[in-house]
Motif scaffolding. Structure first.
Motif, PDB file in Angstrom:
ATOM      1  N   ILE A  81       0.874  -1.279  -0.113  1.00 55.51           N
ATOM      2  CA  ILE A  81       0.005   0.006  -0.052  1.00 55.51           C
ATOM      3  C   ILE A  81       0.717   1.514   0.027  1.00 55.51           C
ATOM      4  CG2 ILE A  81      -1.687  -1.294   1.163  1.00 55.51           C
ATOM      5  CD1 ILE A  81      -1.397   0.615   3.475  1.00 55.51           C
ATOM      6  N   ASP A  82       0.322   2.107  -0.554  1.00 53.90           N
ATOM      7  CA  ASP A  82       1.001   3.431  -0.881  1.00 53.90           C
ATOM      8  C   ASP A  82       0.161   4.752  -1.191  1.00 53.90           C
ATOM      9  OD1 ASP A  82       3.108   5.402  -0.760  1.00 53.90           O
ATOM     10  OD2 ASP A  82       4.158   4.398  -2.353  1.00 53.90           O
ATOM     11  N   PHE A  83       0.634   5.920  -1.170  1.00 56.24           N
ATOM     12  CA  PHE A  83      -0.202   7.023  -1.636  1.00 56.24           C
ATOM     13  C   PHE A  83      -0.642   6.562  -2.900  1.00 56.24           C
ATOM     14  CE2 PHE A  83       1.391   8.996   2.326  1.00 56.24           C
ATOM     15  CZ  PHE A  83      -0.051   9.457   2.778  1.00 56.24           C
ATOM     16  N   LEU A  84      -1.759   7.160  -3.510  1.00 55.89           N
ATOM     17  CA  LEU A  84      -2.004   6.929  -5.027  1.00 55.89           C
ATOM     18  C   LEU A  84      -1.131   7.659  -5.780  1.00 55.89           C
ATOM     19  CD1 LEU A  84      -4.025   5.849  -7.073  1.00 55.89           C
ATOM     20  CD2 LEU A  84      -5.590   7.785  -6.639  1.00 55.89           C
ATOM     21  N   SER A 110      -5.218  10.389  -0.937  1.00 55.05           N
ATOM     22  CA  SER A 110      -5.579   8.821  -0.655  1.00 55.05           C
ATOM     23  C   SER A 110      -4.514   8.128  -0.638  1.00 55.05           C
ATOM     24  CB  SER A 110      -6.609   8.702  -1.744  1.00 55.05           C
ATOM     25  OG  SER A 110      -6.092   8.602  -2.991  1.00 55.05           O
ATOM     26  N   ILE A 111      -4.680   6.752  -0.100  1.00 54.69           N
ATOM     27  CA  ILE A 111      -3.872   5.514  -0.059  1.00 54.69           C
ATOM     28  C   ILE A 111      -4.392   4.486  -0.636  1.00 54.69           C
ATOM     29  CG2 ILE A 111      -2.686   4.165   1.563  1.00 54.69           C
ATOM     30  CD1 ILE A 111      -2.981   6.310   3.765  1.00 54.69           C
ATOM     31  N   LEU A 112      -3.848   4.129  -1.693  1.00 55.19           N
ATOM     32  CA  LEU A 112      -4.271   2.928  -2.367  1.00 55.19           C
ATOM     33  C   LEU A 112      -4.152   1.709  -1.567  1.00 55.19           C
ATOM     34  CD1 LEU A 112      -4.371   2.494  -6.227  1.00 55.19           C
ATOM     35  CD2 LEU A 112      -3.232   0.526  -4.887  1.00 55.19           C
ATOM     36  N   VAL A 113      -5.234   0.848  -1.200  1.00 54.92           N
ATOM     37  CA  VAL A 113      -5.303  -0.298  -0.439  1.00 54.92           C
ATOM     38  C   VAL A 113      -5.788  -1.543  -1.194  1.00 54.92           C
ATOM     39  CG1 VAL A 113      -5.234   0.801   1.833  1.00 54.92           C
ATOM     40  CG2 VAL A 113      -7.417  -0.069   0.848  1.00 54.92           C
TER      41      VAL A 113
END
Length: 171
Positions: A81-84, A110-113
């Motif tokens: 996971i990381d920032f979009l 946003s954080i892409l999970v």
């Protein structure tokens, strides 16, 4: 939440709309082994956020979750996971244009999970103040835009309802 995830797994395998591994079919489980607390803390430190409690609960059940169908995103393991903006900067720039910049600003934070390298994302958006709550978005450009959920359980409940509707339609 574990009961909900188990039901989704069972329904997805029953539907058979997606290709699952033999292990997933035998175990009737789309998850993997839980994330370690130390990995969660390292990710929070890397991202400089305290992840929402329900997402950490999800990670303590399964460190990732396969897409149950062709519509929903795969939830990534904590290590991915990381920032979009670090994963899909182009999308953030496209949505930061005049007229849709409010969405672009949300995407930038946003954080892409879920959904990395898929056609739709699942995003966690940190609150800007202590008085705000985390936002939970399923996002794709083809919808267009975001579908917001109250929390992670609300999202997974929606997924289960969709799965049940699909099974009902196939009868």
């Amino acid at each position: 939440m574990i009961t909900l995830l188990k039901k989704i797994s069972e329904k997805a395998i029953e539907l058979g709309d997606f290709e699952f591994t033999q292990e997933q079919i035998e175990n009737k489980w789309l998850g993997i082994k839980p994330a370690l607390e130390t990995d969660i803390k390292l990710t929070e430190k890397k991202l400089k956020v305290k992840l929402p409690i329900d997402y950490k609960q999800f990670l303590s059940i399964t460190n990732g979750f396969s897409a149950p169908n062709n519509v929903e995103p795969t939830f990534e393991p904590i290590e991915k996971i990381d920032f979009l903006k670090n994963i899909d900067d182009f999308l953030v720039k496209v949505w930061n244009q005049e007229g849709v910049s409010d969405i672009g600003q949300q995407l930038e934070q946003s954080i892409l999970v879920g959904g990395s390298m898929e056609e739709q994302y699942f995003l966690l958006i940190p609150p800007k103040t202590d008085l705000e709550n985390w936002k939970y978005w399923k996002f794709s450009s083809w919808q267009p835009g975001e579908v917001e959920f109250k929390n992670l359980e609300h999202y997974f409940t929606d997924v289960l309802e969709f799965m049940n509707d699909c099974i009902e339609e196939n009868k």
